[in-house]
Write a protein that holds these residues in place. Structure first.
Motif, PDB file in Angstrom:
ATOM      1  N   ILE A  71       1.038  -1.071   0.141  1.00  0.00           N
ATOM      2  CA  ILE A  71       0.140   0.114   0.000  1.00  0.00           C
ATOM      3  C   ILE A  71       0.963   1.173  -0.014  1.00  0.00           C
ATOM      4  CG2 ILE A  71      -1.587   1.311   1.358  1.00  0.00           C
ATOM      5  CD1 ILE A  71      -3.010  -1.131   2.111  1.00  0.00           C
ATOM      6  N   GLU A  72       0.779   1.718  -0.971  1.00  0.00           N
ATOM      7  CA  GLU A  72       1.382   3.332  -1.111  1.00  0.00           C
ATOM      8  C   GLU A  72       1.488   4.231  -0.060  1.00  0.00           C
ATOM      9  OE1 GLU A  72       1.567   5.948  -4.593  1.00  0.00           O
ATOM     10  OE2 GLU A  72       3.074   4.582  -5.183  1.00  0.00           O
ATOM     11  N   GLY A  73       2.211   4.741   0.499  1.00  0.00           N
ATOM     12  CA  GLY A  73       2.034   5.788   1.687  1.00  0.00           C
ATOM     13  C   GLY A  73       1.920   5.325   2.860  1.00  0.00           C
ATOM     14  N   ASP A  74       1.040   6.075   3.634  1.00  0.00           N
ATOM     15  CA  ASP A  74       0.730   5.615   5.129  1.00  0.00           C
ATOM     16  C   ASP A  74       0.036   4.271   5.106  1.00  0.00           C
ATOM     17  OD1 ASP A  74      -0.999   6.137   7.657  1.00  0.00           O
ATOM     18  OD2 ASP A  74       0.922   6.843   8.046  1.00  0.00           O
ATOM     19  N   LEU A  75       0.803   3.210   5.945  1.00  0.00           N
ATOM     20  CA  LEU A  75      -0.145   2.198   5.878  1.00  0.00           C
ATOM     21  C   LEU A  75      -1.250   2.195   6.696  1.00  0.00           C
ATOM     22  CD1 LEU A  75      -0.352  -1.082   4.951  1.00  0.00           C
ATOM     23  CD2 LEU A  75       1.484  -1.383   6.878  1.00  0.00           C
ATOM     24  N   PRO A  76      -1.387   2.799   7.935  1.00  0.00           N
ATOM     25  CA  PRO A  76      -2.421   2.720   8.576  1.00  0.00           C
ATOM     26  C   PRO A  76      -3.420   3.612   8.030  1.00  0.00           C
ATOM     27  CG  PRO A  76      -0.610   3.184  10.085  1.00  0.00           C
ATOM     28  CD  PRO A  76      -0.013   3.181   8.649  1.00  0.00           C
ATOM     29  N   ASP A  77      -3.241   4.590   7.405  1.00  0.00           N
ATOM     30  CA  ASP A  77      -3.993   5.584   6.831  1.00  0.00           C
ATOM     31  C   ASP A  77      -4.642   4.884   5.652  1.00  0.00           C
ATOM     32  OD1 ASP A  77      -5.504   8.255   6.068  1.00  0.00           O
ATOM     33  OD2 ASP A  77      -4.284   7.872   4.266  1.00  0.00           O
ATOM     34  N   GLY A  78      -3.949   4.171   4.888  1.00  0.00           N
ATOM     35  CA  GLY A  78      -4.394   3.314   3.626  1.00  0.00           C
ATOM     36  C   GLY A  78      -5.491   2.293   3.881  1.00  0.00           C
ATOM     37  N   LEU A  79      -5.014   1.427   5.068  1.00  0.00           N
ATOM     38  CA  LEU A  79      -5.821   0.383   5.611  1.00  0.00           C
ATOM     39  C   LEU A  79      -7.228   0.799   6.024  1.00  0.00           C
ATOM     40  CD1 LEU A  79      -3.399  -1.906   7.530  1.00  0.00           C
ATOM     41  CD2 LEU A  79      -4.408  -2.381   5.193  1.00  0.00           C
ATOM     42  N   GLY A  80      -6.940   2.207   6.953  1.00  0.00           N
ATOM     43  CA  GLY A  80      -8.368   2.634   7.448  1.00  0.00           C
ATOM     44  C   GLY A  80      -9.145   3.197   6.455  1.00  0.00           C
ATOM     45  N   ARG A  81      -8.703   3.898   5.341  1.00  0.00           N
ATOM     46  CA  ARG A  81      -9.641   4.466   4.254  1.00  0.00           C
ATOM     47  C   ARG A  81     -10.336   3.195   3.514  1.00  0.00           C
ATOM     48  NH1 ARG A  81      -5.923   8.249   0.952  1.00  0.00           N
ATOM     49  NH2 ARG A  81      -8.029   8.559  -0.233  1.00  0.00           N
ATOM     50  N   VAL A  82      -9.496   2.168   3.382  1.00  0.00           N
ATOM     51  CA  VAL A  82     -10.103   0.866   2.721  1.00  0.00           C
ATOM     52  C   VAL A  82     -11.514   0.416   3.473  1.00  0.00           C
ATOM     53  CG1 VAL A  82      -9.889  -1.512   1.855  1.00  0.00           C
ATOM     54  CG2 VAL A  82      -8.115   0.125   1.293  1.00  0.00           C
ATOM     55  N   ALA A  83     -11.116   0.407   4.747  1.00  0.00           N
ATOM     56  CA  ALA A  83     -12.080  -0.355   5.819  1.00  0.00           C
ATOM     57  C   ALA A  83     -13.361   0.651   5.868  1.00  0.00           C
ATOM     58  CB  ALA A  83     -11.443  -0.355   7.128  1.00  0.00           C
ATOM     59  N   ARG A  84     -12.937   1.717   5.807  1.00  0.00           N
ATOM     60  CA  ARG A  84     -14.171   2.924   5.778  1.00  0.00           C
ATOM     61  C   ARG A  84     -15.061   2.882   4.618  1.00  0.00           C
ATOM     62  NH1 ARG A  84     -10.151   5.923   8.658  1.00  0.00           N
ATOM     63  NH2 ARG A  84      -9.686   7.031   6.704  1.00  0.00           N
ATOM     64  N   ALA A  85     -14.277   2.873   3.515  1.00  0.00           N
ATOM     65  CA  ALA A  85     -15.111   2.977   2.322  1.00  0.00           C
ATOM     66  C   ALA A  85     -15.873   1.473   2.029  1.00  0.00           C
ATOM     67  CB  ALA A  85     -14.137   2.685   1.164  1.00  0.00           C
ATOM     68  N   LEU A  86     -15.277   0.379   2.617  1.00  0.00           N
ATOM     69  CA  LEU A  86     -16.333  -1.042   2.534  1.00  0.00           C
ATOM     70  C   LEU A  86     -17.339  -0.853   3.689  1.00  0.00           C
ATOM     71  CD1 LEU A  86     -13.320  -3.552   2.508  1.00  0.00           C
ATOM     72  CD2 LEU A  86     -14.798  -3.117   0.561  1.00  0.00           C
ATOM     73  N   ARG A  87     -16.973  -0.316   4.771  1.00  0.00           N
ATOM     74  CA  ARG A  87     -18.189  -0.057   5.760  1.00  0.00           C
ATOM     75  C   ARG A  87     -19.423   0.991   4.980  1.00  0.00           C
ATOM     76  NH1 ARG A  87     -14.293   0.307   9.656  1.00  0.00           N
ATOM     77  NH2 ARG A  87     -14.429   2.744   9.678  1.00  0.00           N
ATOM     78  N   GLU A  88     -18.890   1.966   4.355  1.00  0.00           N
ATOM     79  CA  GLU A  88     -19.936   2.888   4.036  1.00  0.00           C
ATOM     80  C   GLU A  88     -20.662   2.216   2.731  1.00  0.00           C
ATOM     81  OE1 GLU A  88     -17.550   6.229   2.746  1.00  0.00           O
ATOM     82  OE2 GLU A  88     -17.199   6.905   4.886  1.00  0.00           O
TER      83      GLU A  88
END
Length: 469
Positions: A71-88
């Motif tokens: 995952i390019e860039g900040d790993l926690p941010d990337g994982l969190g954004r993916v998780a939020r998108a899936l929840r939404e």
């Protein structure tokens, strides 16, 4: 010819029920997906082959550990954004069925990715053997995680070597006039700290050496809080179960003059603590034992206090009633117990396949109410439960930042694959606590006398009053 990224994107649509919430970059340089989404880099055909052989979260994790997926860039941010998108979107990608696997195989064939099963990444896997939570298997599970090397943990943790949730009584980075000391802030009321919030990446990794409140101060404030809740005083007998690298045992002896028996299953930890005891001249107050909790003689009851700081997660569900009964037996009447323990929902009690394989196997967590029930069922009386979930977000953020800032040093100690394991472990753990999929609590209990007397003062403020030499 269709670009690789487009082919992979179409393949992932079957897993996500629509366009994946990420931007894909493939090994041929092609890209597809939302421009503002986290960029997932599929760096080689081997990543696709690995996922065909192991189409699961563990397969994804191993592709990341091997450097085939990133995952390019900040790993926690990337994982969190993916998780939020899936929840939404209400999407929950699961294990692919026969249709998805057939489509994946066809895509892999066209991309030249078919082949034998890739070898596991070049980092040690846990391989527990024997009956679950037998003494030997427990020792092997603990050794896998905690015996990685003392040098690794010394690089990662604060100077006290506390490997558990800190207690953030001030916001990270709050200016401080005095340097960090063992007794700084000892007079503060442990129940009136500032709200720690949930923000990661906000300076939680400050070393506190006159630059601002940081991890070292938060760990010191946690140790102070534990000692106060246990009502430690000069000469009090403390049993520290799962003592780690001795942060609590040394603090209790040094600051409160308690007589401490520190117990661990890790030989590396035992040797480390013994050396620190000698270095600090605390041999008359601290004894370090290499022992399983089941080997502690129940008839040695008479401890004024027992602590178990994030050790109960390693006990297992089946053995927890016996563990709680052993705690009761080890305490004298009116003696206090302080558990600091992680919790999870009843439907997800373990650490998951990645944690079980690469971090520490055989973990078991439960809702905090269930733990309270088990302690009460053993005859202990629970007097308070303090939730510390947000504190763990900040604590793990500090560890993660240290790992990132000192990455070459960690790679020199254990290799780049081990660094990637820990990046994924810490980033995922931070998100689990931030999103309330995990919790952590301090549970204060007492062994009452037969007639019911607990020995506790009437109000919590008086329970925690310090008694120093």
């Amino acid at each position: 010819m269709t670009a690789v990224a487009e082919r992979l994107g179409r393949l992932l649509e079957g897993y996500f029920g629509g366009r994946p919430p990420v931007r894909l970059r493939a090994w041929d340089g092609s890209e597809t997906g939302p421009a503002d989404a986290p960029v997932v880099v599929v760096g080689s055909r081997r990543a696709l082959r690995r996922l065909l052989w192991q189409p699961s979260g563990l397969g994804l994790a191993e592709a990341y550990i091997a450097g085939e997926l990133d995952i390019e860039g900040d790993l926690p941010d990337g994982l969190g954004r993916v998780a939020r998108a899936l929840r939404e979107r209400g999407d929950a990608p699961g294990r692919p069925g026969p249709r998805e696997l057939a489509a994946a195989a066809a895509t892999a064939l066209r991309l030249g990715a078919l082949g034998p099963r890739p070898a596991p990444p070049g980092v040690r896997r846990a391989a527990p053997r024997g009956e679950k939570h037998s003494t030997g298997r427990d020792r092997a599970a603990i050794s896998h995680h905690y015996d990685l090397s003392n040098a690794w943990y010394a690089e990662l943790l604060d100077p006290s070597m506390a490997y558990s949730c800190g207690y953030w009584t001030e916001s990270p980075g709050t200016p401080r006039d005095e340097p960090t000391t063992a007794t700084a802030g000892a007079g503060a009321d442990p129940g009136t700290g500032a709200d720690p919030g949930t923000g990661a990446g906000t300076g939680a990794g400050s070393d506190g050496a006159g630059t601002g409140y940081g991890l070292a101060e938060a760990q010191r404030d946690k140790l102070e809080l534990v000692c106060r809740k246990l009502a430690l005083a000069p000469g009090a007998r403390l049993l520290d179960m799962g003592c780690g690298w001795g942060s609590l045992a040394l603090y209790a002896a040094r600051e409160f003059k308690a007589r401490v028996t520190a117990v661990t299953l890790s030989r590396e930890q035992r040797d480390f603590v013994a050396a620190r005891v000698e270095e600090e001249g605390l041999g008359g107050l601290v004894e370090v034992r290499l022992s399983h909790y089941r080997d502690l003689a129940a008839d040695a009851g008479g401890y004024d206090a027992v602590s178990a700081i994030e050790m109960g997660e390693h006990v297992g569900e089946e053995h927890y009633p016996d563990f709680a009964a052993r705690l009761h037996a080890l305490l004298r009447p009116r003696g206090r117990l302080l558990m600091q323990q992680m919790s999870r929902g009843a439907d997800a009690p373990g650490g998951g396949a990645f944690i079980e394989t690469y971090i520490v196997p055989d973990m078991h967590m439960r809702p905090v109410g269930r733990t309270v029930d088990l302690l009460e069922g053993a005859g202990l009386e629970v007097r308070s439960v303090e939730a510390m979930r947000e504190h763990y977000v900040r604590t793990i953020a500090a560890w993660y930042r240290t790992l990132e800032e000192r990455r070459p040093a960690f790679a020199a100690l254990a290799g780049d694959a081990a660094v990637r394991v820990w990046r994924l472990y810490l980033a995922g753990s931070m998100l689990a606590f931030a999103e309330r999929r995990m919790g952590v609590d301090q549970i204060l209990a007492v062994r009452p006398e037969e007639a019911g007397d607990s020995g506790l003062p009437a109000t919590p403020r008086d329970w925690y009053a310090p008694v120093r030499p």
